[in-house]
Scaffold this motif. Structure first.
Motif, PDB file in Angstrom:
ATOM      1  N   ARG A 158      -4.833   3.115   3.337  1.00 48.04           N
ATOM      2  CA  ARG A 158      -5.206   1.928   2.561  1.00 48.04           C
ATOM      3  C   ARG A 158      -5.007   0.657   3.387  1.00 48.04           C
ATOM      4  N   TYR A 218     -10.216   0.104   1.710  1.00 46.80           N
ATOM      5  CA  TYR A 218     -10.175   1.017   2.841  1.00 46.80           C
ATOM      6  C   TYR A 218     -10.937   0.402   4.005  1.00 46.80           C
ATOM      7  N   GLU A 242      -5.847  -0.149 -10.251  1.00 46.73           N
ATOM      8  CA  GLU A 242      -5.721  -0.481  -8.833  1.00 46.73           C
ATOM      9  C   GLU A 242      -7.082  -0.561  -8.168  1.00 46.73           C
ATOM     10  N   THR A 273      -4.043  -3.102  -1.402  1.00 45.13           N
ATOM     11  CA  THR A 273      -4.115  -2.638  -2.789  1.00 45.13           C
ATOM     12  C   THR A 273      -3.867  -3.824  -3.713  1.00 45.13           C
ATOM     13  N   VAL A 325      -8.355  -0.397  -4.530  1.00 47.34           N
ATOM     14  CA  VAL A 325      -7.862   0.017  -3.223  1.00 47.34           C
ATOM     15  C   VAL A 325      -8.905  -0.334  -2.164  1.00 47.34           C
ATOM     16  N   THR A 334       0.836  -1.194   0.000  1.00 48.27           N
ATOM     17  CA  THR A 334       0.000   0.000   0.000  1.00 48.27           C
ATOM     18  C   THR A 334       0.872   1.246   0.000  1.00 48.27           C
TER      19      THR A 334
END
Length: 175
Positions: A49, A69, A65, A52, A67, A44
């Motif tokens: 994050r 969270y 990407e 990833t 991502v 990350t």
């Protein structure tokens, strides 16, 4: 203290590589299965994050990407607030849709938005990216939601949308 932080960072990178080899990535308290061997976990680039993933799609000059969270127990906001925030990342209201995916009894919200995406850090300068699509998933976790966001050229994102949906529902396999 600096040595401790360096050791923790190296451990985090090693853990990410191990999960990638196993075809899984973790965020929050959920384990996600990579939809194919074309997806790879990468370190990350920000403490914001949780994880990833990258995927190379024909017709793009760099990998897309996805991502992840995770903001912690009770954090992250509700589904509507996050959908509104994602749609607000476009220059003008995008063409968008929201659907609910049934992940073996768990409701996963999927947002698809296409238009001129304003790319850049939350508080930094933005670059207009015309004809971009955002895929966003909001996955209920045991103590807070996990969010997955992917953006890229419309044609490239269309090629991996089915994989993205598989990824979003993967923590809830059929018995």
């Amino acid at each position: 203290m600096k040595r401790l932080l360096t050791a923790l960072a190296l451990l985090s990178l090693a853990t990410t590589s191990l999960r990638a080899e196993e075809g899984k990535v973790s965020a929050g308290n959920l384990s996600f299965t990579l939809p194919s061997n074309l997806w790879t976990a990468v370190p990350t680039s920000s403490p914001m994050r949780a994880a990833t993933l990258q995927i190379t799609v024909e017709g793009t000059d760099k990998p897309l990407e996805a991502v992840f969270y995770y903001f912690g127990s009770g954090q992250g906001g509700d589904t509507k607030a996050n959908i509104d925030r994602w749609l607000g990342q476009f220059e003008s209201p995008p063409t968008s849709s929201t659907e609910e995916l049934d992940a073996n009894g768990t409701k996963v919200s999927l947002v698809t938005a296409t238009g001129t995406y304003m790319d850049g850090a939350m508080f930094g300068p933005k670059t207009a990216k015309a004809d971009y699509t955002l895929l966003g998933a909001i996955i209920p976790g045991p103590d807070a939601p996990i969010f997955i966001k992917l953006t890229g050229p419309k044609a490239a994102v269309a090629k991996i949308t089915a994989d993205f949906k598989k990824l979003a529902v993967s923590p809830f396999p059929a018995n």
